[in-house]
Design a protein around this motif. Structure first.
Motif, PDB file in Angstrom:
ATOM      1  N   PHE A 218       0.840  -1.077   0.021  1.00  0.00           N
ATOM      2  CA  PHE A 218      -0.036  -0.037  -0.050  1.00  0.00           C
ATOM      3  C   PHE A 218       0.698   1.111  -0.036  1.00  0.00           C
ATOM      4  N   ASN A 219       0.195   2.445  -0.366  1.00  0.00           N
ATOM      5  CA  ASN A 219       0.915   3.623  -0.409  1.00  0.00           C
ATOM      6  C   ASN A 219       0.321   4.329   0.806  1.00  0.00           C
ATOM      7  N   GLY A 220       1.307   4.436   1.608  1.00  0.00           N
ATOM      8  CA  GLY A 220       1.107   5.476   3.023  1.00  0.00           C
ATOM      9  C   GLY A 220       0.996   6.924   2.957  1.00  0.00           C
ATOM     10  N   THR A 221       1.042   7.431   1.822  1.00  0.00           N
ATOM     11  CA  THR A 221       1.208   9.165   1.743  1.00  0.00           C
ATOM     12  C   THR A 221       0.091   9.597   1.296  1.00  0.00           C
ATOM     13  N   GLY A 222      -0.482  10.741   1.848  1.00  0.00           N
ATOM     14  CA  GLY A 222      -1.694  11.257   1.390  1.00  0.00           C
ATOM     15  C   GLY A 222      -2.741  10.496   1.771  1.00  0.00           C
ATOM     16  N   THR A 223      -3.869  10.223   0.906  1.00  0.00           N
ATOM     17  CA  THR A 223      -4.864   9.303   1.214  1.00  0.00           C
ATOM     18  C   THR A 223      -4.498   7.839   0.999  1.00  0.00           C
ATOM     19  N   VAL A 224      -4.467   7.076   2.148  1.00  0.00           N
ATOM     20  CA  VAL A 224      -3.639   5.823   2.020  1.00  0.00           C
ATOM     21  C   VAL A 224      -4.642   4.700   1.048  1.00  0.00           C
ATOM     22  N   ALA A 225      -3.711   4.174   0.254  1.00  0.00           N
ATOM     23  CA  ALA A 225      -4.464   3.360  -0.725  1.00  0.00           C
ATOM     24  C   ALA A 225      -3.780   2.087  -0.893  1.00  0.00           C
ATOM     25  N   ILE A 226      -4.331   0.746  -0.950  1.00  0.00           N
ATOM     26  CA  ILE A 226      -3.935  -0.521  -1.423  1.00  0.00           C
ATOM     27  C   ILE A 226      -3.632  -0.429  -2.731  1.00  0.00           C
ATOM     28  N   THR A 227      -2.342  -0.975  -3.008  1.00  0.00           N
ATOM     29  CA  THR A 227      -1.834  -1.216  -4.490  1.00  0.00           C
ATOM     30  C   THR A 227      -2.231  -2.362  -4.982  1.00  0.00           C
ATOM     31  N   GLN A 228      -2.090  -3.508  -3.967  1.00  0.00           N
ATOM     32  CA  GLN A 228      -2.092  -4.791  -4.549  1.00  0.00           C
ATOM     33  C   GLN A 228      -2.344  -5.754  -3.022  1.00  0.00           C
ATOM     34  N   SER A 229      -3.124  -6.523  -3.054  1.00  0.00           N
ATOM     35  CA  SER A 229      -3.091  -7.516  -1.803  1.00  0.00           C
ATOM     36  C   SER A 229      -3.812  -8.928  -2.017  1.00  0.00           C
ATOM     37  N   TYR A 230      -3.849  -9.572  -0.963  1.00  0.00           N
ATOM     38  CA  TYR A 230      -4.299 -10.878  -0.854  1.00  0.00           C
ATOM     39  C   TYR A 230      -5.007 -11.078   0.463  1.00  0.00           C
ATOM     40  N   ASN A 231      -6.195 -11.199   0.595  1.00  0.00           N
ATOM     41  CA  ASN A 231      -6.856 -11.472   2.099  1.00  0.00           C
ATOM     42  C   ASN A 231      -6.891 -10.366   2.885  1.00  0.00           C
ATOM     43  N   CYS A 232      -6.719  -9.116   2.277  1.00  0.00           N
ATOM     44  CA  CYS A 232      -6.669  -7.768   3.150  1.00  0.00           C
ATOM     45  C   CYS A 232      -7.793  -7.032   2.890  1.00  0.00           C
ATOM     46  N   SER A 233      -8.627  -6.991   4.020  1.00  0.00           N
ATOM     47  CA  SER A 233      -9.801  -6.448   3.742  1.00  0.00           C
ATOM     48  C   SER A 233      -9.876  -4.614   3.819  1.00  0.00           C
ATOM     49  N   SER A 234      -8.833  -4.058   4.223  1.00  0.00           N
ATOM     50  CA  SER A 234      -8.759  -2.725   4.422  1.00  0.00           C
ATOM     51  C   SER A 234      -7.383  -2.461   4.977  1.00  0.00           C
ATOM     52  N   ILE A 235      -7.210  -1.099   5.007  1.00  0.00           N
ATOM     53  CA  ILE A 235      -6.031  -0.499   5.718  1.00  0.00           C
ATOM     54  C   ILE A 235      -6.450   0.873   6.522  1.00  0.00           C
ATOM     55  N   THR A 236      -6.201   1.203   7.494  1.00  0.00           N
ATOM     56  CA  THR A 236      -6.375   2.279   8.434  1.00  0.00           C
ATOM     57  C   THR A 236      -5.350   3.177   8.642  1.00  0.00           C
ATOM     58  N   ASP A 237      -5.234   4.499   8.206  1.00  0.00           N
ATOM     59  CA  ASP A 237      -4.246   5.443   8.518  1.00  0.00           C
ATOM     60  C   ASP A 237      -4.503   6.336   9.832  1.00  0.00           C
ATOM     61  N   ASN A 238      -3.816   5.503  10.935  1.00  0.00           N
ATOM     62  CA  ASN A 238      -4.002   6.056  12.249  1.00  0.00           C
ATOM     63  C   ASN A 238      -3.442   7.474  12.424  1.00  0.00           C
ATOM     64  N   ALA A 239      -2.237   7.772  11.951  1.00  0.00           N
ATOM     65  CA  ALA A 239      -1.458   8.876  12.219  1.00  0.00           C
ATOM     66  C   ALA A 239      -0.482   9.022  11.138  1.00  0.00           C
ATOM     67  N   THR A 240       0.429  10.083  11.171  1.00  0.00           N
ATOM     68  CA  THR A 240       1.591   9.981  10.531  1.00  0.00           C
ATOM     69  C   THR A 240       2.470   8.720  10.717  1.00  0.00           C
ATOM     70  N   GLY A 241       3.038   8.115   9.924  1.00  0.00           N
ATOM     71  CA  GLY A 241       3.731   6.996   9.905  1.00  0.00           C
ATOM     72  C   GLY A 241       3.055   5.749  10.622  1.00  0.00           C
ATOM     73  N   SER A 242       1.837   5.628  10.898  1.00  0.00           N
ATOM     74  CA  SER A 242       1.168   4.672  11.641  1.00  0.00           C
ATOM     75  C   SER A 242       0.016   3.942  10.828  1.00  0.00           C
ATOM     76  N   TYR A 243      -0.012   2.809  10.814  1.00  0.00           N
ATOM     77  CA  TYR A 243      -1.292   2.301  10.101  1.00  0.00           C
ATOM     78  C   TYR A 243      -1.639   1.043  10.609  1.00  0.00           C
ATOM     79  N   ALA A 244      -2.808   0.591  10.165  1.00  0.00           N
ATOM     80  CA  ALA A 244      -3.517  -0.747  10.546  1.00  0.00           C
ATOM     81  C   ALA A 244      -3.640  -1.626   9.360  1.00  0.00           C
ATOM     82  N   VAL A 245      -3.274  -3.011   9.137  1.00  0.00           N
ATOM     83  CA  VAL A 245      -3.585  -3.523   8.027  1.00  0.00           C
ATOM     84  C   VAL A 245      -4.856  -4.736   8.642  1.00  0.00           C
ATOM     85  N   ASN A 246      -5.884  -4.485   7.773  1.00  0.00           N
ATOM     86  CA  ASN A 246      -7.086  -5.459   8.483  1.00  0.00           C
ATOM     87  C   ASN A 246      -7.130  -6.620   7.576  1.00  0.00           C
TER      88      ASN A 246
END
Length: 124
Positions: free
Chosen positions: A32-60
């Motif tokens: 995924f791209n973690g800059t600006g509006t975070v976005a999954i670029t490719q995935s397998y069995n990943c339902s979503s990502i969450t942008d918690n704060a600068t440099g902090s994410y949750a992969v669901n």
């Protein structure tokens, strides 16, 4: 491996102590791209990502990964772009069907444009 160097199959029968070869299979991954509006670029069995704060994410992860509680192993990495000898990415289990990803440049939390998380679980 064939004579041409092409991987034909992986034989897990010679790995000692691996009771179930299903445990040796990646259950989910997310690029995924973690800059600006975070976005999954490719995935397998990943339902979503969450942008918690600068440099902090949750992969669901989806339930199919078996990534419940602390019963999954997670790894990953990232790239800040250009040459930087003090960038790092921490990837860790953060709950049921979730992995935390933190990216740093030196001691400063930093958004990175290229991040990857991978999980291994005991699910089918």
């Amino acid at each position: 491996v064939s004579d041409a160097g092409t991987l034909k199959r992986i034989d897990y029968t010679h790995i000692k102590g691996l009771a179930d070869t299903n445990q040796a299979i990646i259950k989910g991954w997310c690029s995924f791209n973690g800059t600006g509006t975070v976005a999954i670029t490719q995935s397998y069995n990943c339902s979503s990502i969450t942008d918690n704060a600068t440099g902090s994410y949750a992969v669901n992860w989806s339930g199919a990964t078996g990534a419940t509680g602390s019963g999954h192993a997670t790894c990953g990495g990232g790239d800040l772009g250009g040459y930087n000898n003090d960038e790092r990415v921490n990837v860790y289990n953060s709950g049921n069907n979730q992995s935390g990803v933190e990216s740093w440049s030196g001691t400063t939390a930093t958004d990175m444009s290229k991040l990857v998380a991978i999980t291994f679980g005991n699910g089918s």
